[in-house]
Design a protein around this motif. Sequence first.
Motif, PDB file in Angstrom:
ATOM      1  N   ALA A   1       0.813  -1.210   0.000  1.00 29.58           N
ATOM      2  CA  ALA A   1       0.000   0.000   0.000  1.00 29.58           C
ATOM      3  C   ALA A   1       0.851   1.265   0.000  1.00 29.58           C
ATOM      4  O   ALA A   1       0.399   2.321  -0.414  1.00 29.58           O
ATOM      5  N   SER A   2       2.093   1.171   0.475  1.00 36.05           N
ATOM      6  CA  SER A   2       2.935   2.363   0.561  1.00 36.05           C
ATOM      7  C   SER A   2       4.181   2.242  -0.312  1.00 36.05           C
ATOM      8  O   SER A   2       5.225   2.792   0.000  1.00 36.05           O
ATOM      9  N   ARG A   3       4.078   1.511  -1.404  1.00 41.32           N
ATOM     10  CA  ARG A   3       5.247   1.253  -2.240  1.00 41.32           C
ATOM     11  C   ARG A   3       5.882   2.524  -2.777  1.00 41.32           C
ATOM     12  O   ARG A   3       7.099   2.671  -2.766  1.00 41.32           O
ATOM     13  N   GLY A   4       5.061   3.448  -3.262  1.00 36.89           N
ATOM     14  CA  GLY A   4       5.604   4.636  -3.901  1.00 36.89           C
ATOM     15  C   GLY A   4       6.529   5.427  -3.012  1.00 36.89           C
ATOM     16  O   GLY A   4       7.702   5.620  -3.325  1.00 36.89           O
ATOM     17  N   ARG A   5       6.027   5.880  -1.858  1.00 39.67           N
ATOM     18  CA  ARG A   5       6.847   6.680  -0.960  1.00 39.67           C
ATOM     19  C   ARG A   5       8.004   5.874  -0.400  1.00 39.67           C
ATOM     20  O   ARG A   5       9.117   6.392  -0.238  1.00 39.67           O
ATOM     21  N   LYS A   6       7.765   4.588  -0.126  1.00 37.78           N
ATOM     22  CA  LYS A   6       8.829   3.743   0.425  1.00 37.78           C
ATOM     23  C   LYS A   6       9.967   3.603  -0.580  1.00 37.78           C
ATOM     24  O   LYS A   6      11.150   3.688  -0.227  1.00 37.78           O
ATOM     25  N   ALA A   7       9.628   3.386  -1.852  1.00 41.97           N
ATOM     26  CA  ALA A   7      10.655   3.252  -2.881  1.00 41.97           C
ATOM     27  C   ALA A   7      11.468   4.530  -3.015  1.00 41.97           C
ATOM     28  O   ALA A   7      12.679   4.482  -3.266  1.00 41.97           O
ATOM     29  N   VAL A   8      10.815   5.669  -2.824  1.00 36.99           N
ATOM     30  CA  VAL A   8      11.519   6.951  -2.904  1.00 36.99           C
ATOM     31  C   VAL A   8      12.580   7.034  -1.823  1.00 36.99           C
ATOM     32  O   VAL A   8      13.748   7.365  -2.089  1.00 36.99           O
ATOM     33  N   TYR A   9      12.211   6.726  -0.583  1.00 38.68           N
ATOM     34  CA  TYR A   9      13.173   6.813   0.506  1.00 38.68           C
ATOM     35  C   TYR A   9      14.312   5.818   0.328  1.00 38.68           C
ATOM     36  O   TYR A   9      15.474   6.111   0.616  1.00 38.68           O
ATOM     37  N   LEU A  10      13.996   4.628  -0.174  1.00 39.53           N
ATOM     38  CA  LEU A  10      15.037   3.634  -0.408  1.00 39.53           C
ATOM     39  C   LEU A  10      16.005   4.102  -1.485  1.00 39.53           C
ATOM     40  O   LEU A  10      17.222   3.907  -1.378  1.00 39.53           O
ATOM     41  N   THR A  11      15.469   4.744  -2.533  1.00 42.31           N
ATOM     42  CA  THR A  11      16.322   5.220  -3.607  1.00 42.31           C
ATOM     43  C   THR A  11      17.181   6.388  -3.141  1.00 42.31           C
ATOM     44  O   THR A  11      18.352   6.496  -3.521  1.00 42.31           O
ATOM     45  N   LEU A  12      16.626   7.256  -2.323  1.00 44.51           N
ATOM     46  CA  LEU A  12      17.411   8.366  -1.780  1.00 44.51           C
ATOM     47  C   LEU A  12      18.576   7.831  -0.957  1.00 44.51           C
ATOM     48  O   LEU A  12      19.698   8.344  -1.034  1.00 44.51           O
ATOM     49  N   ALA A  13      18.331   6.787  -0.180  1.00 45.88           N
ATOM     50  CA  ALA A  13      19.408   6.173   0.596  1.00 45.88           C
ATOM     51  C   ALA A  13      20.418   5.499  -0.324  1.00 45.88           C
ATOM     52  O   ALA A  13      21.627   5.501  -0.052  1.00 45.88           O
ATOM     53  N   SER A  14      19.945   4.928  -1.439  1.00 47.87           N
ATOM     54  CA  SER A  14      20.847   4.271  -2.382  1.00 47.87           C
ATOM     55  C   SER A  14      21.842   5.270  -2.964  1.00 47.87           C
ATOM     56  O   SER A  14      22.991   4.916  -3.252  1.00 47.87           O
ATOM     57  N   LEU A  15      21.414   6.513  -3.131  1.00 45.94           N
ATOM     58  CA  LEU A  15      22.331   7.528  -3.638  1.00 45.94           C
ATOM     59  C   LEU A  15      23.499   7.705  -2.679  1.00 45.94           C
ATOM     60  O   LEU A  15      24.649   7.851  -3.111  1.00 45.94           O
ATOM     61  N   GLY A  16      23.216   7.677  -1.372  1.00 44.40           N
ATOM     62  CA  GLY A  16      24.296   7.792  -0.393  1.00 44.40           C
ATOM     63  C   GLY A  16      25.289   6.656  -0.509  1.00 44.40           C
ATOM     64  O   GLY A  16      26.510   6.869  -0.475  1.00 44.40           O
ATOM     65  N   PHE A  17      24.781   5.426  -0.681  1.00 44.22           N
ATOM     66  CA  PHE A  17      25.670   4.282  -0.843  1.00 44.22           C
ATOM     67  C   PHE A  17      26.462   4.403  -2.144  1.00 44.22           C
ATOM     68  O   PHE A  17      27.630   4.009  -2.211  1.00 44.22           O
ATOM     69  N   LEU A  18      25.824   4.920  -3.203  1.00 42.88           N
ATOM     70  CA  LEU A  18      26.517   5.090  -4.478  1.00 42.88           C
ATOM     71  C   LEU A  18      27.667   6.081  -4.335  1.00 42.88           C
ATOM     72  O   LEU A  18      28.774   5.837  -4.843  1.00 42.88           O
ATOM     73  N   VAL A  19      27.432   7.174  -3.645  1.00 47.19           N
ATOM     74  CA  VAL A  19      28.494   8.166  -3.442  1.00 47.19           C
ATOM     75  C   VAL A  19      29.658   7.549  -2.667  1.00 47.19           C
ATOM     76  O   VAL A  19      30.831   7.736  -3.006  1.00 47.19           O
ATOM     77  N   LEU A  20      29.337   6.789  -1.615  1.00 45.19           N
ATOM     78  CA  LEU A  20      30.387   6.123  -0.848  1.00 45.19           C
ATOM     79  C   LEU A  20      31.179   5.159  -1.719  1.00 45.19           C
ATOM     80  O   LEU A  20      32.411   5.091  -1.647  1.00 45.19           O
ATOM     81  N   ALA A  21      30.474   4.389  -2.559  1.00 45.29           N
ATOM     82  CA  ALA A  21      31.149   3.434  -3.436  1.00 45.29           C
ATOM     83  C   ALA A  21      32.060   4.148  -4.425  1.00 45.29           C
ATOM     84  O   ALA A  21      33.192   3.715  -4.668  1.00 45.29           O
ATOM     85  N   LEU A  22      31.592   5.253  -5.010  1.00 46.30           N
ATOM     86  CA  LEU A  22      32.404   5.994  -5.965  1.00 46.30           C
ATOM     87  C   LEU A  22      33.636   6.591  -5.299  1.00 46.30           C
ATOM     88  O   LEU A  22      34.737   6.570  -5.863  1.00 46.30           O
ATOM     89  N   VAL A  23      33.458   7.125  -4.087  1.00 49.39           N
ATOM     90  CA  VAL A  23      34.599   7.666  -3.353  1.00 49.39           C
ATOM     91  C   VAL A  23      35.612   6.566  -3.067  1.00 49.39           C
ATOM     92  O   VAL A  23      36.828   6.743  -3.211  1.00 49.39           O
ATOM     93  N   GLY A  24      35.093   5.396  -2.659  1.00 46.17           N
ATOM     94  CA  GLY A  24      35.993   4.275  -2.374  1.00 46.17           C
ATOM     95  C   GLY A  24      36.755   3.834  -3.603  1.00 46.17           C
ATOM     96  O   GLY A  24      37.941   3.503  -3.532  1.00 46.17           O
ATOM     97  N   VAL A  25      36.088   3.829  -4.757  1.00 47.90           N
ATOM     98  CA  VAL A  25      36.748   3.403  -5.993  1.00 47.90           C
ATOM     99  C   VAL A  25      37.790   4.420  -6.442  1.00 47.90           C
ATOM    100  O   VAL A  25      38.914   4.069  -6.832  1.00 47.90           O
TER     101      VAL A  25
END
Length: 302
Positions: free
Chosen positions: A244-268
């Motif tokens: 029932a809350s997929r839309g907003r939940k997916a948004v927050y998960l994707t926003l957090a994924s950006l943080g992990f992506l930045v960390l991964a790029l910095v590490g690389v």
Amino acid sequence: MLAILREITIPCFFTSYLIVLVLELLRLLGRIPGRGLAVIVMMTVGLFTHVCYVLLRATSIEGVEASMLATWLDWSLLLALALAISFFVFYLMRPDTIVSFFFLPAVLALIAFAVSVRDLPPFTRTEAVEVWRNVHAVSMAGGSAAVLVGFLAGVMYLVQSWRLKRHRAGSALRLPTLETLGRMNRRCLVISTVAVGLGLLSGVVMNLNRWGYVSWTDRGVMLSLLLLVWLLGASAVEFFYAPASRGRKAVYLTLASLGFLVLALVGVLTTPHGQAEKGAAAEPGATIESTTATTVIEETTP
């Protein structure tokens, strides 16, 4: 146990997939009790034997010049495996559909093609490294782009949601609907997960072909692996929890994924993992090859 697994051959998983196709074709005759369970069991057997066969081929290479997963047979089987996994995921999500009529013939055709080209010579280690490096680079770039697109869709989702609550969505500056943005966000989440997973897998094969090992303690590798684990978890939460809350939940998960992506790029970018090689002589394979060449010259010199 390993000796038993080495007895697995291509006909093992080919037959499993063929049985699944026959079971799916029985849909045309009406409802048959136990057919769905049989499909799941045979697909599990097929995928297990398929994965074991590919992994055992990859780990059984011998010699300095031997390359891993660098033949037309290997690549055809890998593509067939990807299609088979995709079909199984679709089937588990929507068992009432007939996607098997399209996926399974393609899987069987790829396996048949693999058998027909099994005698072609493999690529050299250098060629294998180059191919897998390209796959690694394209996959990681595609995964990063999908995360960024999902992030932008998530930001627009939050802005549009805020505007709707305040009755400002009908102004001249219009955004896509929440349904469109939520759908885009979920697709980007899936695409980024698949692409990053393929990027990590190709990176592992590339390093095994180049060095003979993978430096799992490298900060760039660890952060990339962490990004994949997060994306897998985010995808699972998105598709299997609180629909029932997929839309907003997916948004927050994707926003957090950006943080992990930045960390991964910095590490690389801050480790040798993402920097150009300073010389081919630094590679163990190159050292071995040059040593071998020197030895041959010395032996043939009068």
